[in-house]
Design a protein around this motif. Structure first.
Motif, PDB file in Angstrom:
ATOM      1  N   LYS A   1      79.944  68.092 117.031  1.00 32.00           N
ATOM      2  CA  LYS A   1      80.506  67.251 117.992  1.00 32.00           C
ATOM      3  C   LYS A   1      80.840  68.147 119.371  1.00 32.00           C
ATOM      4  O   LYS A   1      80.635  67.579 120.471  1.00 32.00           O
ATOM      5  CB  LYS A   1      81.873  66.741 117.602  1.00 32.00           C
ATOM      6  N   ALA A   2      81.259  69.365 119.125  1.00 29.99           N
ATOM      7  CA  ALA A   2      81.455  70.161 120.256  1.00 29.99           C
ATOM      8  C   ALA A   2      80.164  70.716 120.682  1.00 29.99           C
ATOM      9  O   ALA A   2      80.123  71.472 121.987  1.00 29.99           O
ATOM     10  CB  ALA A   2      82.090  71.230 119.774  1.00 29.99           C
ATOM     11  N   GLY A   3      79.024  70.310 120.230  1.00 31.43           N
ATOM     12  CA  GLY A   3      77.702  70.928 120.779  1.00 31.43           C
ATOM     13  C   GLY A   3      77.403  72.389 120.584  1.00 31.43           C
ATOM     14  O   GLY A   3      76.583  72.685 121.283  1.00 31.43           O
ATOM     15  N   LEU A   4      77.955  72.886 119.517  1.00 31.17           N
ATOM     16  CA  LEU A   4      77.785  74.391 119.365  1.00 31.17           C
ATOM     17  C   LEU A   4      76.664  74.665 117.985  1.00 31.17           C
ATOM     18  O   LEU A   4      76.776  73.626 117.150  1.00 31.17           O
ATOM     19  CB  LEU A   4      79.230  75.063 118.974  1.00 31.17           C
ATOM     20  N   THR A   5      76.004  75.527 118.005  1.00 28.71           N
ATOM     21  CA  THR A   5      75.354  76.083 117.130  1.00 28.71           C
ATOM     22  C   THR A   5      76.199  76.962 116.178  1.00 28.71           C
ATOM     23  O   THR A   5      77.297  77.456 116.596  1.00 28.71           O
ATOM     24  CB  THR A   5      74.282  77.006 117.540  1.00 28.71           C
ATOM     25  N   GLN A   6      75.875  77.015 114.927  1.00 29.42           N
ATOM     26  CA  GLN A   6      76.566  77.966 113.893  1.00 29.42           C
ATOM     27  C   GLN A   6      76.795  79.440 114.784  1.00 29.42           C
ATOM     28  O   GLN A   6      77.772  79.978 114.594  1.00 29.42           O
ATOM     29  CB  GLN A   6      75.924  78.223 112.814  1.00 29.42           C
ATOM     30  N   LYS A   7      75.745  79.936 115.490  1.00 33.40           N
ATOM     31  CA  LYS A   7      75.939  81.142 116.085  1.00 33.40           C
ATOM     32  C   LYS A   7      76.774  81.083 116.985  1.00 33.40           C
ATOM     33  O   LYS A   7      77.673  81.981 117.402  1.00 33.40           O
ATOM     34  CB  LYS A   7      74.450  81.671 116.780  1.00 33.40           C
ATOM     35  N   GLN A   8      76.817  80.131 117.881  1.00 33.85           N
ATOM     36  CA  GLN A   8      77.911  79.971 118.986  1.00 33.85           C
ATOM     37  C   GLN A   8      79.217  80.054 118.599  1.00 33.85           C
ATOM     38  O   GLN A   8      80.129  80.398 119.178  1.00 33.85           O
ATOM     39  CB  GLN A   8      77.562  78.873 119.893  1.00 33.85           C
ATOM     40  N   LEU A   9      79.589  79.024 117.385  1.00 34.16           N
ATOM     41  CA  LEU A   9      80.859  78.938 116.942  1.00 34.16           C
ATOM     42  C   LEU A   9      81.349  80.437 116.280  1.00 34.16           C
ATOM     43  O   LEU A   9      82.485  80.737 116.653  1.00 34.16           O
ATOM     44  CB  LEU A   9      80.945  78.205 116.001  1.00 34.16           C
TER      45      LEU A   9
ATOM     46  N   GLU B   1      80.020  75.917 105.870  1.00 36.41           N
ATOM     47  CA  GLU B   1      79.557  74.697 106.064  1.00 36.41           C
ATOM     48  C   GLU B   1      78.928  74.162 104.750  1.00 36.41           C
ATOM     49  O   GLU B   1      78.509  73.005 104.559  1.00 36.41           O
ATOM     50  CB  GLU B   1      78.733  74.369 107.065  1.00 36.41           C
ATOM     51  N   ASP B   2      78.671  75.107 103.802  1.00 35.33           N
ATOM     52  CA  ASP B   2      78.044  74.632 102.429  1.00 35.33           C
ATOM     53  C   ASP B   2      79.108  74.034 101.669  1.00 35.33           C
ATOM     54  O   ASP B   2      80.046  74.598 101.232  1.00 35.33           O
ATOM     55  CB  ASP B   2      77.745  75.972 101.931  1.00 35.33           C
ATOM     56  N   ALA B   3      78.871  73.025 100.990  1.00 37.51           N
ATOM     57  CA  ALA B   3      79.792  72.249 100.406  1.00 37.51           C
ATOM     58  C   ALA B   3      80.075  72.988  99.060  1.00 37.51           C
ATOM     59  O   ALA B   3      81.180  72.524  98.255  1.00 37.51           O
ATOM     60  CB  ALA B   3      79.081  70.685  99.942  1.00 37.51           C
ATOM     61  N   ASP B   4      79.187  73.672  98.485  1.00 33.10           N
ATOM     62  CA  ASP B   4      79.647  74.438  97.367  1.00 33.10           C
ATOM     63  C   ASP B   4      80.509  75.788  97.446  1.00 33.10           C
ATOM     64  O   ASP B   4      80.769  76.289  96.750  1.00 33.10           O
ATOM     65  CB  ASP B   4      78.345  74.909  96.621  1.00 33.10           C
ATOM     66  N   TYR B   5      80.801  76.039  98.776  1.00 31.73           N
ATOM     67  CA  TYR B   5      81.427  77.150  98.981  1.00 31.73           C
ATOM     68  C   TYR B   5      82.801  77.206  98.476  1.00 31.73           C
ATOM     69  O   TYR B   5      83.328  76.044  98.648  1.00 31.73           O
ATOM     70  CB  TYR B   5      81.427  77.489 100.677  1.00 31.73           C
ATOM     71  N   GLU B   6      83.214  77.939  97.814  1.00 31.04           N
ATOM     72  CA  GLU B   6      84.838  77.864  97.373  1.00 31.04           C
ATOM     73  C   GLU B   6      85.762  78.914  98.144  1.00 31.04           C
ATOM     74  O   GLU B   6      87.047  79.001  97.718  1.00 31.04           O
ATOM     75  CB  GLU B   6      84.699  78.126  96.045  1.00 31.04           C
ATOM     76  N   GLY B   7      85.163  79.647  99.171  1.00 29.59           N
ATOM     77  CA  GLY B   7      86.337  80.628  99.767  1.00 29.59           C
ATOM     78  C   GLY B   7      86.889  80.247 101.013  1.00 29.59           C
ATOM     79  O   GLY B   7      87.150  81.123 101.924  1.00 29.59           O
ATOM     80  N   HIS B   8      87.185  78.858 101.353  1.00 33.95           N
ATOM     81  CA  HIS B   8      87.792  78.599 102.744  1.00 33.95           C
ATOM     82  C   HIS B   8      88.994  79.336 102.851  1.00 33.95           C
ATOM     83  O   HIS B   8      89.803  79.010 101.755  1.00 33.95           O
ATOM     84  CB  HIS B   8      87.796  77.011 102.901  1.00 33.95           C
TER      85      HIS B   8
ATOM     86  N   ILE C   1      87.194  68.552  97.506  1.00 26.07           N
ATOM     87  CA  ILE C   1      88.009  69.224  98.809  1.00 26.07           C
ATOM     88  C   ILE C   1      87.113  70.173  99.515  1.00 26.07           C
ATOM     89  O   ILE C   1      86.997  70.221 100.400  1.00 26.07           O
ATOM     90  CB  ILE C   1      89.218  69.974  98.089  1.00 26.07           C
ATOM     91  N   ASN C   2      86.295  71.024  98.623  1.00 28.72           N
ATOM     92  CA  ASN C   2      85.337  72.027  99.298  1.00 28.72           C
ATOM     93  C   ASN C   2      84.351  71.213 100.116  1.00 28.72           C
ATOM     94  O   ASN C   2      84.021  71.843 101.278  1.00 28.72           O
ATOM     95  CB  ASN C   2      84.644  72.847  98.258  1.00 28.72           C
ATOM     96  N   ALA C   3      83.782  70.093  99.597  1.00 25.82           N
ATOM     97  CA  ALA C   3      82.790  69.488 100.385  1.00 25.82           C
ATOM     98  C   ALA C   3      83.334  68.890 101.580  1.00 25.82           C
ATOM     99  O   ALA C   3      82.818  68.871 102.828  1.00 25.82           O
ATOM    100  CB  ALA C   3      82.099  68.350  99.298  1.00 25.82           C
ATOM    101  N   LYS C   4      84.715  68.390 101.529  1.00 27.64           N
ATOM    102  CA  LYS C   4      85.116  67.828 102.584  1.00 27.64           C
ATOM    103  C   LYS C   4      85.572  68.699 103.703  1.00 27.64           C
ATOM    104  O   LYS C   4      85.291  68.486 104.754  1.00 27.64           O
ATOM    105  CB  LYS C   4      86.557  66.969 102.373  1.00 27.64           C
ATOM    106  N   VAL C   5      86.113  69.749 103.326  1.00 24.62           N
ATOM    107  CA  VAL C   5      86.294  70.995 104.262  1.00 24.62           C
ATOM    108  C   VAL C   5      84.826  71.453 105.029  1.00 24.62           C
ATOM    109  O   VAL C   5      84.889  71.484 106.158  1.00 24.62           O
ATOM    110  CB  VAL C   5      86.962  72.300 103.796  1.00 24.62           C
ATOM    111  N   ALA C   6      83.838  71.545 104.199  1.00 20.15           N
ATOM    112  CA  ALA C   6      82.629  71.751 104.693  1.00 20.15           C
ATOM    113  C   ALA C   6      82.059  70.964 105.784  1.00 20.15           C
ATOM    114  O   ALA C   6      81.596  71.122 106.940  1.00 20.15           O
ATOM    115  CB  ALA C   6      81.624  72.182 103.648  1.00 20.15           C
ATOM    116  N   GLN C   7      82.552  69.671 105.322  1.00 22.04           N
ATOM    117  CA  GLN C   7      81.945  68.554 106.167  1.00 22.04           C
ATOM    118  C   GLN C   7      82.618  68.455 107.527  1.00 22.04           C
ATOM    119  O   GLN C   7      82.018  68.225 108.593  1.00 22.04           O
ATOM    120  CB  GLN C   7      81.927  67.212 105.445  1.00 22.04           C
ATOM    121  N   LEU C   8      83.831  68.798 107.479  1.00 20.76           N
ATOM    122  CA  LEU C   8      84.696  68.831 108.644  1.00 20.76           C
ATOM    123  C   LEU C   8      84.431  69.680 109.576  1.00 20.76           C
ATOM    124  O   LEU C   8      84.259  69.487 110.836  1.00 20.76           O
ATOM    125  CB  LEU C   8      86.270  68.844 108.088  1.00 20.76           C
TER     126      LEU C   8
END
Length: 82
Positions: free
Chosen positions: A31-39, A54-61, A17-24
């Motif tokens: 897709k929106a054409g944004l950098t991480q900084k812009q978002l 965006e890290d698949a190993d992150y558990e704090g969403h 689930i964490n990996a899927k959320v990160a991927q989404l």
């Protein structure tokens, strides 16, 4: 899953689930054409926060952060319990 260890099955499911959320998040941002900084600026946070999300190993969403990201990208969060 064919494991007989219910605890292991739960850990694997949570990691998936964490990996899927990160991927989404990553896919919606790119897709929106944004950098991480812009978002991050649109959401009112810093770039390292987006990188962690965006890290698949992150558990704090958090749902509130996902909603902020969705609004910034003109999308919405939809959750299904099946």
């Amino acid at each position: 899953m064919t494991s007989s260890d219910p605890e292991l099955e739960i850990m694997v499911e949570e990691a998936s689930i964490n990996a899927k959320v990160a991927q989404l998040i990553y896919e919606a941002r790119t897709k929106a054409g944004l950098t991480q900084k812009q978002l991050a600026e649109l959401v009112g946070t810093k770039q390292p926060v987006i990188a962690r999300l965006e890290d698949a190993d992150y558990e704090g969403h958090s749902l509130s952060m996902l909603q902020k990201i969705a609004r910034a990208l003109n999308q919405k969060v939809v959750i299904h319990l099946i």
